[in-house]
Structure formats: C-alpha cells, structure tokens
Design an enzyme around this catalytic site. Structure first.
Site, PDB file in Angstrom:
ATOM      1  N   TYR A  98     -22.702  17.977   1.341  1.00  0.00           N
ATOM      2  CA  TYR A  98     -23.571  17.019   0.672  1.00  0.00           C
ATOM      3  C   TYR A  98     -24.830  16.730   1.492  1.00  0.00           C
ATOM      4  CZ  TYR A  98     -19.805  16.272  -2.640  1.00  0.00           C
ATOM      5  OH  TYR A  98     -18.852  16.455  -3.609  1.00  0.00           O
ATOM      6  N   ASN A 121     -23.503  15.427 -12.555  1.00  0.00           N
ATOM      7  CA  ASN A 121     -23.997  16.704 -13.052  1.00  0.00           C
ATOM      8  C   ASN A 121     -23.499  16.911 -14.486  1.00  0.00           C
ATOM      9  OD1 ASN A 121     -24.692  19.395 -13.512  1.00  0.00           O
ATOM     10  ND2 ASN A 121     -23.062  20.202 -12.239  1.00  0.00           N
ATOM     11  N   CYS A 129     -21.608  22.556  -9.262  1.00  0.00           N
ATOM     12  CA  CYS A 129     -21.340  21.459  -8.342  1.00  0.00           C
ATOM     13  C   CYS A 129     -19.994  21.620  -7.630  1.00  0.00           C
ATOM     14  CB  CYS A 129     -21.443  20.117  -9.046  1.00  0.00           C
ATOM     15  SG  CYS A 129     -20.400  19.944 -10.489  1.00  0.00           S
ATOM     16  N   HIS A 130     -19.155  22.527  -8.115  1.00  0.00           N
ATOM     17  CA  HIS A 130     -17.897  22.809  -7.418  1.00  0.00           C
ATOM     18  C   HIS A 130     -18.151  23.444  -6.046  1.00  0.00           C
ATOM     19  CE1 HIS A 130     -18.788  26.413  -9.824  1.00  0.00           C
ATOM     20  NE2 HIS A 130     -18.224  27.099  -8.840  1.00  0.00           N
ATOM     21  N   GLU A 156     -14.375  32.596  -7.352  1.00  0.00           N
ATOM     22  CA  GLU A 156     -15.575  33.145  -6.719  1.00  0.00           C
ATOM     23  C   GLU A 156     -15.246  33.875  -5.420  1.00  0.00           C
ATOM     24  OE1 GLU A 156     -18.667  30.191  -6.490  1.00  0.00           O
ATOM     25  OE2 GLU A 156     -18.567  29.800  -8.643  1.00  0.00           O
TER      26      GLU A 156
END
Length: 159
Positions: A98, A121, A129-130, A156
């Site tokens: 962050y 978001n 945002c993950h 991912e």
C-alpha cells in the site's frame, strides 16, 4: 442508460455493469460495496462493453490473458481514480504494498488513504486490487474476501 449482466467465474458469480461505452463496475456477488441491480438497469449480456469484459475475463481465468483492454469508466474521487490507475499499472503476477501504491498515486506517506481507495475499487479483477498487499507481503483486506484474493494471486503465479 445502465446495462448489466452476471458472469460466472471459478471464484464465483460476478456482476458486470456498463454505461453506453465502458465498464463501470465489476463485483463478486456478496462483495463489500457491491451495487444492487436497479429497476431501470437493462440486462444485456451482448452490450459491447459487457460482452468484451466477459471474453477478457474468460481468457484471464483460463490463464490466457495478462492485461485487460476493455474500456473502463470507474466513478470516484480524483484521489481514488489516481489510486485505481496506479493499481491498473501493477503487472500480472506482481504485488506491491500500500505504501508503494500511495507513492505511485502521487501521495507518498498516505498508505492508509491508498488502502481505503483500494477497498472502494469498483472494477474488481480488471483493475487488479488483489495485487496490493501489506508491507510484509501479507494478504490484507479484499472486498471480495481473502480467499478470492489468494486464489487470484495463485492463478497469476501459474501464468
């Protein structure tokens, strides 16, 4: 006009919302801050932004898409939009903290404010945002739930 449709993913059902030209919301069912379908919204899975978002999400969940190109129109404050733009710049399979997100959004030292904007978001998965994590790399907050955040990051990591 507002258009919408539902889309099933390996992580659960999503609500896709669009205006005439772009996606305005993508939320998992039951997600914090998810909108409710309004009576005047038109369900249209063939509406071009929604149809494109569905194709791109299908490719993403199949491990064949690393970047989204569907046009987006998220609604938020100027700071929130800067944060969401910075989030969109975090590469596939990468994570940032962050504090780094706040720096990229032009407000170094504002990690908490960046975290609050991240939580709001409106376009989940597509604006990834993950990929935002705690300073120590821990999986912190995700409006869709930490299990979904973990699963998206695992997807991912394979790709």
């Amino acid at each position: 006009m507002t258009y919408y449709d539902h889309y099933s993913t390996p992580q659960g059902r999503m609500l896709l919302v669009a205006d005439e030209h772009a996606i305005t919301r993508v939320s998992f069912a039951g997600q914090k801050y998810a909108p409710r379908v309004a009576r005047d919204w038109i369900r249209d899975g063939a509406h071009p932004p929604i149809a494109r978002a569905k194709r791109e999400l299908a490719e993403y969940f199949a491990g064949r898409r690393k970047r989204f190109s569907v046009k987006l129109a998220p609604q938020g404050t100027p700071f929130q939009r800067k944060v969401w733009k910075a989030i969109a710049g975090v590469g596939f399979g990468k994570t940032i903290a962050y504090a780094e997100l706040a720096r990229r959004a032009g407000r170094p030292g504002s990690a908490r404010a960046a975290g609050a904007a991240t939580g709001r978001n409106p376009i989940g998965v597509i604006v990834p945002c993950h990929r935002i994590v705690g300073a120590d790399g821990s999986l912190t907050g995700y409006a869709g739930g930490l299990a979904k955040k973990k699963a998206l990051l695992a997807l991912e990591a394979r790709g």
